[in-house]
Design an enzyme around this catalytic site. Structure first.
Site, short mmCIF file in Angstrom:
data_model
loop_
_atom_site.label_atom_id
_atom_site.label_comp_id
_atom_site.label_asym_id
_atom_site.label_seq_id
_atom_site.Cartn_x
_atom_site.Cartn_y
_atom_site.Cartn_z
CG ASP A 143 70.13 66.49 54.58
OD1 ASP A 143 70.52 66.17 53.27
OD2 ASP A 143 70.25 65.91 55.26
CG ASP A 165 73.06 63.66 57.23
OD1 ASP A 165 72.29 64.34 56.74
OD2 ASP A 165 72.31 62.60 58.18
CG ASP A 180 73.84 66.80 53.28
OD1 ASP A 180 73.50 66.59 52.49
OD2 ASP A 180 73.53 65.58 54.75
P1 ADP Z 1 68.51 64.14 52.08
O1 ADP Z 1 69.34 64.21 50.80
O2 ADP Z 1 67.54 64.15 51.82
O3 ADP Z 1 70.27 63.92 53.23
P2 ADP Z 1 70.24 61.96 50.05
O4 ADP Z 1 70.35 62.86 49.04
O5 ADP Z 1 70.78 61.03 51.06
O6 ADP Z 1 68.64 62.67 51.28
O7 ADP Z 1 69.46 60.57 49.50
C1 ADP Z 1 68.54 60.90 48.09
C2 ADP Z 1 67.54 59.57 47.95
O8 ADP Z 1 68.27 58.57 47.30
C3 ADP Z 1 67.09 58.65 48.79
O9 ADP Z 1 65.57 59.27 49.48
C4 ADP Z 1 66.68 57.30 48.44
O10 ADP Z 1 65.60 57.46 47.60
C5 ADP Z 1 68.57 57.14 47.45
N1 ADP Z 1 68.90 56.71 47.85
C6 ADP Z 1 70.54 57.29 48.71
N2 ADP Z 1 70.78 55.85 49.28
C7 ADP Z 1 70.32 55.08 48.63
C8 ADP Z 1 70.58 53.70 49.30
N3 ADP Z 1 71.84 53.33 50.51
N4 ADP Z 1 69.70 52.59 49.38
C9 ADP Z 1 68.76 52.95 48.98
N5 ADP Z 1 68.73 54.44 48.27
C10 ADP Z 1 69.40 55.39 48.21
MG MG Z 2 71.13 63.69 54.57
#
Ligand code: ADP
Ligand code: MG
Length: 635
Positions: free
Chosen positions: A323, A521, A525
């Site tokens: 991730d 994390d 995921d």
């Molecule tokens: P990663 O897979 O890289 O860990 P996430 O899937 O958690 O990322 O998040 C993907 C995208 O979703 C973030 O880059 C953001 O654009 C959006 N996102 C998720 N949660 C939030 C939040 N609480 N506030 C704003 N944007 C969010």
């Molecule tokens: Mg993450």
């Protein structure tokens, strides 16, 4: 009470050695009646101390659990030796058996206890601050979430907490295995049993002792030691059947020897020798000795395996998927740009940070920090719901409100096509929009930093034989490409804009042709972590859900530990192979000697017990695995 049994076994072993000594002295040094009596007494002592307790244990196991203890083979052989008058040889057998059992127990105990050192570091008391500002010393066990505690320089943090006032550097080596101090400020998390090196900290307890990180680590490792690896289960299964086969085989051999020798005494003696030579003690202990040692070494390095199985599977992993946010990047993001469409940046940020105050996402933390920096007082938001990989929705004083990425905006039928957003959108940074229904209020860009150990870890994994590495993120393609480039990933290894179910599907596809480990994390995921052959969660900073779904927790922030753990698992697999080849080889040699070359019983015993001890010591080498020395070495 392992200590008690170890001490008892030392006493019994000493008594067995003394018994053997007397038997020898009585036979060779003393004459007549005194000699005979010393011999008899010594033999009785050796048999009593060396054979009776083990025989009793074996019979009990047979009676209550219906398992044939391998030790039973030794006892039967000793009885057979005594029956043909080879009392000295029987005593030698029991002495070596008892000695090697004690050595094994000690060695295995050493591996098991490596983790207990951790518990010793937990502070007994804490200085709790009451509402009127007075400070009293209380037992750490009585702290509950919400208590405010003072941690003075040099003291250990009494329970997991968040800093409310003061700055300080913390030595977190007990948790992460890393001795480089980490500096923390208000809002930062501090962990039980870590040392506050400087500065007076005022912290708010977040977890009582039973739920603390250390408690969780101890529970995990204890569970891991109970959860057996497939090869361990195999050696148990094998040990059972093999023991029965050896018993039957020895009876058959006894007949065979009698057929050739026409003498019950020598036939029984040689059958007993064969019984000892064919015992699989070394084979059966090969695997647990290695696995236990590796689990302990890994735990000291801040890598917690939930079981031997995860360790064994990791050795075969040839694809690693990561991730991005919070895993390859530190997750500590900063706000880099703000565009409020109505021009009032402060009101915009206040509305945005207030919704995000309810989210656990790294982006949310960045926005909260920015609001705090500007001295904004957040307002309450109701009916909050997080939408993984998209954003968050809620309702404030002015009505429904949402924050998130373009996916979120689409769900709200809001258009992000706005000239004033161009600069943010073209940067390779994460953009968060705030809106009410289809109306967009503004956007911010947020950038998080790559962990300084990520690139090194990926390179080390590749050097260690990993076939391919993939990055799977919910973030925008532009951000993913920037991060991927910094990590020297191939374009086809970068997967962006993924929903949790996309990660799950891709992991499933990769798992069809390879063994895959997923490192993540977040809540988003969890499914992928559970689906992967080995799920690895970022421990201290990761979400609880991810930790639950994973097979391994990486408590250290140092990603290179991951590569080190992969190598450790491979080393464990190779030590298990060495052990098995050696144990089986030694057994074949001894069996050949016992059947064809009149191998004397004491030599068979020496070879057999010696082999067992060697195999355990070979496994114990893993305790010294450099995994917990990474980084520390250079300091
Ligand atoms: P990663 O897979 O890289 O860990 P996430 O899937 O958690 O990322 O998040 C993907 C995208 O979703 C973030 O880059 C953001 O654009 C959006 N996102 C998720 N949660 C939030 C939040 N609480 N506030 C704003 N944007 C969010
Ligand atoms: Mg993450």
């Amino acid at each position: 009470m392992p200590r008690l049994t170890i001490d008892t076994s030392i006493v019994l072993t000493s008594a067995t050695i003394a018994g053997l000594g007397m038997t020898l002295a009585g036979t060779w040094l003393l004459d007549g009646d005194a000699g005979l009596r010393t011999t008899l007494f010594g033999a009785a002592l050796a048999y009593g101390a060396g054979g009776v307790p083990a025989g009793w244990r074996a019979l009990k196991a047979l009676w209550t659990e219906h398992v044939l203890d391998i030790d039973l083979l030794m006892i039967v052989a000793a009885i057979a030796a005594a029956a043909v008058g080879a009392v000295i040889e029987g005593a030698v057998l029991l002495m070596l058996f008892s000695l090697s059992t004690t050595l094994e127990e000690r060695a295995m105990g050493q591996a098991r206890r490596a983790i207990e050192a951790l518990m010793a570091l937990r502070p007994e008391t804490a200085f709790r601050k009451s509402a009127d500002g007075s400070v009293e010393e209380v037992a750490a066990a009585r702290l509950v979430a919400g208590d405010i505690v003072m941690v003075r320089p040099g003291a250990r943090v009494p329970a997991d907490a968040t800093i409310v006032a003061g700055h300080g550097s913390l030595d977190e080596s007990t948790i992460t295995g890393e001795s480089m101090p980490v500096s923390k400020e208000p809002g930062g998390k501090v962990f039980e049993a870590t040392v506050n090196l400087d500065g007076v900290l005022e912290v708010r307890i977040t977890h009582s002792l039973e739920q603390s990180t250390v408690a969780r680590m101890i529970a995990l490792v204890t569970e891991a030691q109970a959860a057996r690896a497939p090869s361990e289960r195999f050696s148990d299964w094998f040990g059972q059947r093999y023991t029965i086969a050896v018993l039957i085989g020895s009876v058959v051999a006894l007949m065979g020897f009698y057929w050739f020798l026409q003498d019950w005494q020598s036939a029984l003696y040689r059958a007993a020798t064969l019984l000892v030579a064919a015992s699989p003690c070394a084979i059966v202990i090969s695997v647990p000795a290695a696995i236990l040692s590796a689990l302990s070494a890994a735990a000291r390095g801040g890598v917690l395996f939930k079981g031997g199985a995860a360790l064994e599977t990791l050795a075969a992993v040839d694809v690693f998927a990561f991730d991005k946010t919070g895993t390859l990047t530190s997750g500590r993001a900063d706000v880099t740009g703000i565009v409020a469409l109505d021009g009032d940046e402060t009101a915009f940020l206040l509305a945005l940070a207030s919704v995000e105050a309810n989210s656990e996402h790294h982006i949310a933390a960045a926005l909260r920090r920015e609001a705090e920096r500007r001295g904004l007082v957040l307002h309450p938001v109701q009916d909050v719901q997080a939408i993984p990989s998209a954003g968050i929705v809620g309702r404030d004083a002015e009505g429904p409100v949402w924050a998130g990425n373009t996916r979120m905006a689409e769900m709200m039928a809001a258009s992000t096509d706005e000239v004033r957003f161009r600069a943010l959108q073209e940067s390779a940074e994460t953009v968060v929009y705030l809106g009410r229904g289809a109306q967009i209020l503004g956007a911010v860009s947020v950038a998080d930093q790559l962990r300084d150990t990520s690139a090194g870890a990926l390179a080390a994994l590749r050097a260690g034989g990993v076939k391919s590495i993939a990055m799977m993120t919910g973030d925008r393609r532009g951000v993913a490409l920037r991060v991927g480039k910094a990590l020297a990933l191939q374009p086809d290894e970068i997967h962006a804009e993924m929903l949790p179910e996309d990660k799950l599907r891709l992991v499933g596809e990769l798992a069809e042709s390879s063994k895959i480990a997923f490192v993540g994390d977040g809540v988003n995921d969890a499914a992928a972590l559970a689906r992967a052959d080995v799920g690895i969660a970022m421990g201290a900073a990761g979400s609880e859900v991810a930790l639950q779904a994973a097979d391994v927790a990486l408590l250290s922030e140092d990603m290179e530990r991951l590569a080190a753990a992969h190598l450790l698992s491979k080393r464990t697999a190779s030590i298990i192979r060495q052990n098995l080849v050696f144990a089986i080889g030694a057994m074949l040699v001894l069996v050949t000697g016992a059947t064809l070359f009149e191998l004397p019983l004491p030599l068979a015993v020496l070879g057999h017990e010696g082999g067992t001890v060697l195999v355990v010591l070979n496994g114990l080498r893993l305790l010294k695995d450099p995994i917990y020395k990474t980084r520390r070495a250079g300091l």
